[in-house]
Design a protein around this motif. Structure first.
Motif, short mmCIF file in Angstrom:
data_model
loop_
_atom_site.label_atom_id
_atom_site.label_comp_id
_atom_site.label_asym_id
_atom_site.label_seq_id
_atom_site.Cartn_x
_atom_site.Cartn_y
_atom_site.Cartn_z
N THR A 294 48.39 45.16 25.84
CA THR A 294 49.61 44.51 26.31
C THR A 294 49.91 43.22 25.57
OG1 THR A 294 48.28 43.31 27.91
CG2 THR A 294 49.29 45.36 28.67
N GLY A 295 48.90 42.66 24.89
CA GLY A 295 49.09 41.35 24.26
C GLY A 295 48.64 40.20 25.14
N TRP A 296 48.13 40.51 26.33
CA TRP A 296 47.64 39.48 27.25
C TRP A 296 46.18 39.77 27.58
CZ3 TRP A 296 51.32 35.87 27.53
CH2 TRP A 296 52.65 36.26 27.33
N ALA A 297 45.44 38.75 28.01
CA ALA A 297 44.01 38.90 28.26
C ALA A 297 43.75 39.36 29.69
CB ALA A 297 43.30 37.56 28.02
N GLY A 321 47.99 37.66 34.67
CA GLY A 321 47.72 37.24 36.04
C GLY A 321 48.67 37.85 37.05
N ALA A 322 49.46 38.82 36.62
CA ALA A 322 50.46 39.41 37.52
C ALA A 322 49.79 39.83 38.83
CB ALA A 322 51.11 40.63 36.85
N PRO A 323 50.46 39.63 39.96
CA PRO A 323 51.83 39.16 40.16
C PRO A 323 51.99 37.64 40.15
CG PRO A 323 50.86 39.66 42.28
CD PRO A 323 49.80 39.97 41.25
N MET A 324 50.94 36.90 39.73
CA MET A 324 51.13 35.46 39.63
C MET A 324 52.06 35.17 38.45
SD MET A 324 47.36 33.87 40.47
CE MET A 324 46.64 34.19 38.87
N PRO A 325 52.93 34.17 38.57
CA PRO A 325 53.81 33.85 37.44
C PRO A 325 53.07 33.08 36.35
CG PRO A 325 54.16 32.28 39.20
CD PRO A 325 53.16 33.29 39.73
N LYS A 326 53.59 33.11 35.16
CA LYS A 326 53.07 32.27 34.08
C LYS A 326 53.70 30.90 34.24
CE LYS A 326 52.35 36.12 30.94
NZ LYS A 326 50.91 36.22 31.25
N ARG A 377 45.29 35.49 46.14
CA ARG A 377 43.83 35.60 46.23
C ARG A 377 43.39 36.78 45.37
NH1 ARG A 377 42.23 32.42 50.69
NH2 ARG A 377 43.98 31.91 52.05
N PRO A 378 42.09 36.80 45.04
CA PRO A 378 41.60 37.94 44.29
C PRO A 378 41.57 39.19 45.17
CG PRO A 378 39.96 36.16 44.38
CD PRO A 378 41.04 35.81 45.34
N GLY A 379 41.97 40.31 44.61
CA GLY A 379 41.88 41.59 45.31
C GLY A 379 40.94 42.50 44.54
N PRO A 380 40.79 43.72 45.00
CA PRO A 380 39.87 44.64 44.31
C PRO A 380 40.32 44.96 42.88
CG PRO A 380 41.03 45.75 46.11
CD PRO A 380 41.36 44.31 46.22
N ASN A 381 41.62 44.97 42.63
CA ASN A 381 42.11 45.33 41.28
C ASN A 381 43.01 44.27 40.68
OD1 ASN A 381 40.97 48.02 41.49
ND2 ASN A 381 42.63 48.39 42.95
N GLY A 382 42.74 43.02 40.96
CA GLY A 382 43.61 42.00 40.38
C GLY A 382 43.98 40.97 41.42
N PHE A 383 45.07 40.27 41.15
CA PHE A 383 45.50 39.19 42.04
C PHE A 383 46.46 39.75 43.08
CE2 PHE A 383 44.46 37.49 37.87
CZ PHE A 383 43.65 36.41 38.18
N VAL A 384 46.38 39.20 44.30
CA VAL A 384 47.22 39.70 45.40
C VAL A 384 47.88 38.51 46.09
CG1 VAL A 384 47.21 40.98 47.57
CG2 VAL A 384 45.62 41.62 45.75
#
Ligand SMILES: Cc1cc2nc3c(=O)[nH]c(=O)nc-3n(C[C@H](O)[C@H](O)[C@H](O)COP(=O)(O)OP(=O)(O)OC[C@H]3O[C@@H](n4cnc5c(N)ncnc54)[C@H](O)[C@@H]3O)c2cc1C
Lengths: 422, 99
Positions: A294-297, A321-326, A377-384
């Protein structure tokens, strides 16, 4: 990116190794790359909260110009000095600051090579280099084109923002200011719409026969209802926003003629053109093999540790960091969790519970502020996002809410930059 | 700045501490989110109210009132709804302990 390049770097580092490495006896070495919203926050938080750490910050700029409030400069509400910050406070706090570029990361050997020739060893690395503009991704928009059609989307030394401001000042009344807005994800989701507002505020005051034409690669955007209410109330038909579904997507730009050409071939000739281009994580992330397709880490949502290299925490706009905004606030918030997690790992402990915080205020006009809040907060598959929390300012005719939010926005800027730079 | 023993006790009482090691570390990360508007260490700045050194009960009550929309605000209602009861107690105790 290329494995060969990394292997070559590893070999050259091995040759250099011992003499170039400096280490205070016993102190764990935290190295921070990038002195912007994420990196400055991380360095200062680490130094003040964990005095036992030896903290080094690598940042090429000697003064940092913020993206936030750059739109207010375009509107004539701020001068460049108001949004420029020195590193003296961080230096006074005991952070070693090297004004240099990180050129290569040897993740296995835990070393970073600087352009100036020095090699730094670390125990934990915090990487916050921000974004790179994907020159060429929008046909016609290369590095040279940015001199005619400024992006003003990467702080640098502030020259891009000042260039756009000068172009606005030089244009004749009656012209069209075009803004090309990219698809998601990109730095600062409400940023383009605050920019529309601030340019309209300037035109209304000084060039009232002019207009803003915003051509968008999307059909919806952050705080959309609030922005559109504000544009209508403050600027009438001076602002035209064209969604992708109405041929808003810019497919090609011509910097010499100042033309934006849309997907379906309409050519818009502009007095001033601002291209907010497609983006990726900064070069150092791509070149070090730390970015996904994707070009993102990709990072662990609990610690911000890179999925590709566990001793490197990648924060700020460079990660997915989706759904967190940049946003600057998320860069600041993730910086603290990354540092706390890095320290916990060095001590052989579990990372602390994470909660990430965002607010983005936007100025729509005089005494007219709006905001969005998100808590994650952290979720099982990313940020929630925390259910039933956060959200945008209420809609409706609420002049007192808007007036107060414009004031609180200024407080936010003062407070967050103090948290970063001391 | 912060009397670390009473802070640790406050944090344990607040229920935020999953691991004892955190007591020696920084402010609860939930409280870090407040510093972007309420000034350095919550000392207050411009229109951002001071939080540091205020009574923990008072702070916790204000936050609960925002959360339940019993107290009006431009933004704090949206913010307070993001935190748990334990976090509110820990954040209030943290700011109260700053002298
Ligand atoms: C117009 C505009 C308005 C905005 N308004 C807001 C707002 O109101 N609120 C908000 O929260 N956010 C806002 N943002 C978003 C915010 O600016 C970014 O999200 C934030 O800067 C991200 O922080 P970062 O640390 O990832 O990157 P940056 O802040 O860009 O910092 C990266 C730093 O790394 C350095 N660097 C890069 N590569 C290297 C290398 N190889 N070696 C060493 N150093 C390197 C760069 O020089 C730079 O100083 C806005 C953005 C824009 C464009």
């Amino acid at each position: 990116m290329p494995i060969t390049r990394r292997a070559a770097l590893g070999a050259s580092l091995a040759a250099l190794a011992a003499p170039a490495l400096s280490r205070a006896q016993g102190a764990a070495r935290l190295l921070v790359i990038g002195g912007g919203f994420g990196g400055a926050s991380a360095a200062r938080f680490a130094r003040t909260q964990y005095p036992e750490l030896q903290v080094t910050l690598v940042e090429p700029l000697t003064r940092f110009v913020t993206c936030p409030y750059g739109n207010l400069l375009l509107g004539g509400y701020r001068q460049i000095g108001d949004i420029t910050h020195s590193y003296d406070g961080l230096r006074a706090a005991g952070i070693r600051i090297l004004h240099d570029w990180a050129e290569g990361i040897d993740a296995a050997g835990k070393r970073v090579r600087l352009r100036g020739g020095e090699t730094l060893a670390y125990d934990k690395l915090i990487l916050s280099p921000g974004i790179a503009i994907r020159y060429g991704a929008l046909p016609g928009y290369d590095e040279a084109a940015a001199q005619a059609l400024p992006h003003a989307w990467v702080p640098g030394d502030g020259s891009q923002t000042l260039l756009l401001r000068r172009q606005l000042e030089a244009m004749e009344d009656g012209g069209v200011v075009g803004i090309s807005i990219p698809a998601n994800p990109f730095r600062c989701p409400p940023g383009p719409y605050e920019r529309i507002s601030m340019i309209a505020a300037y035109l209304k005051r000084h060039k009232p026969r002019s207009k803003v034409l915003a051509l968008d690669a999307k059909d919806a955007f952050s705080k959309q209802g609030l922005f559109q209410d504000g544009w209508k109330a403050l600027y009438g038909d001076m602002v035209e926003w064209v969604p992708a579904s109405k041929d808003g997507k810019v497919a090609r730009v011509d910097p010499a003629a100042k033309v934006f050409e849309t997907e379906f071939g309409e050519r818009h000739r502009l007095a001033v053109g601002n291209v907010i281009p497609p983006q990726s994580a900064a070069r150092i992330v791509l070149d070090s093999g730390l970015a996904a397709q994707t070009g993102w880490a990709e990072v662990d949502p609990r610690t911000l540790a890179s999925r590709a290299a566990p001793d490197i925490h990648i924060i700020g706009d460079a990660n997915n960091g989706a759904p967190m905004p940049k946003s600057g606030y998320i860069a600041n918030s993730t910086a603290k969790q990354a540092v706390a997690s890095a320290v916990a790992a060095l001590r052989g402990e579990a990372p602390p519970e994470a909660v990430y915080f965002n607010t983005c205020y936007s100025h729509v006009g005089d005494d007219y502020g709006i905001s969005i809040v998100g808590i994650f907060r952290p979720g099982p598959n990313g940020f929630v996002e925390v259910p039933n929390s956060g959200g945008v300012s209420p809609r409706g005719d609420l002049p007192e809410q808007r007036r107060l939010e414009a004031i609180h926005a200024d407080t936010w800027y003062a407070s967050i930059t103090r948290d970063m730079f001391g | 700045m912060i009397p670390s023993r009473s802070l640790a006790a406050a944090l344990v009482a607040g229920g935020l501490l999953a691991m004892p090691a955190q007591a020696a570390g920084p402010a609860p990360l939930a409280a870090q989110g407040c510093l972007g508007c309420h000034g350095p260490n919550g000392a207050g700045l411009a229109s951002g109210a001071r939080l540091a050194g205020r009574d923990a009960q008072e702070l916790a009550t204000l936050l609960r009132d925002y959360r339940a929309d019993r107290r009006p605000g431009t933004i704090m209602n949206r913010i307070a709804r993001g935190y748990t009861e334990d976090e509110i107690a820990a954040v209030a105790a943290y700011f109260a302990a700053i002298r």
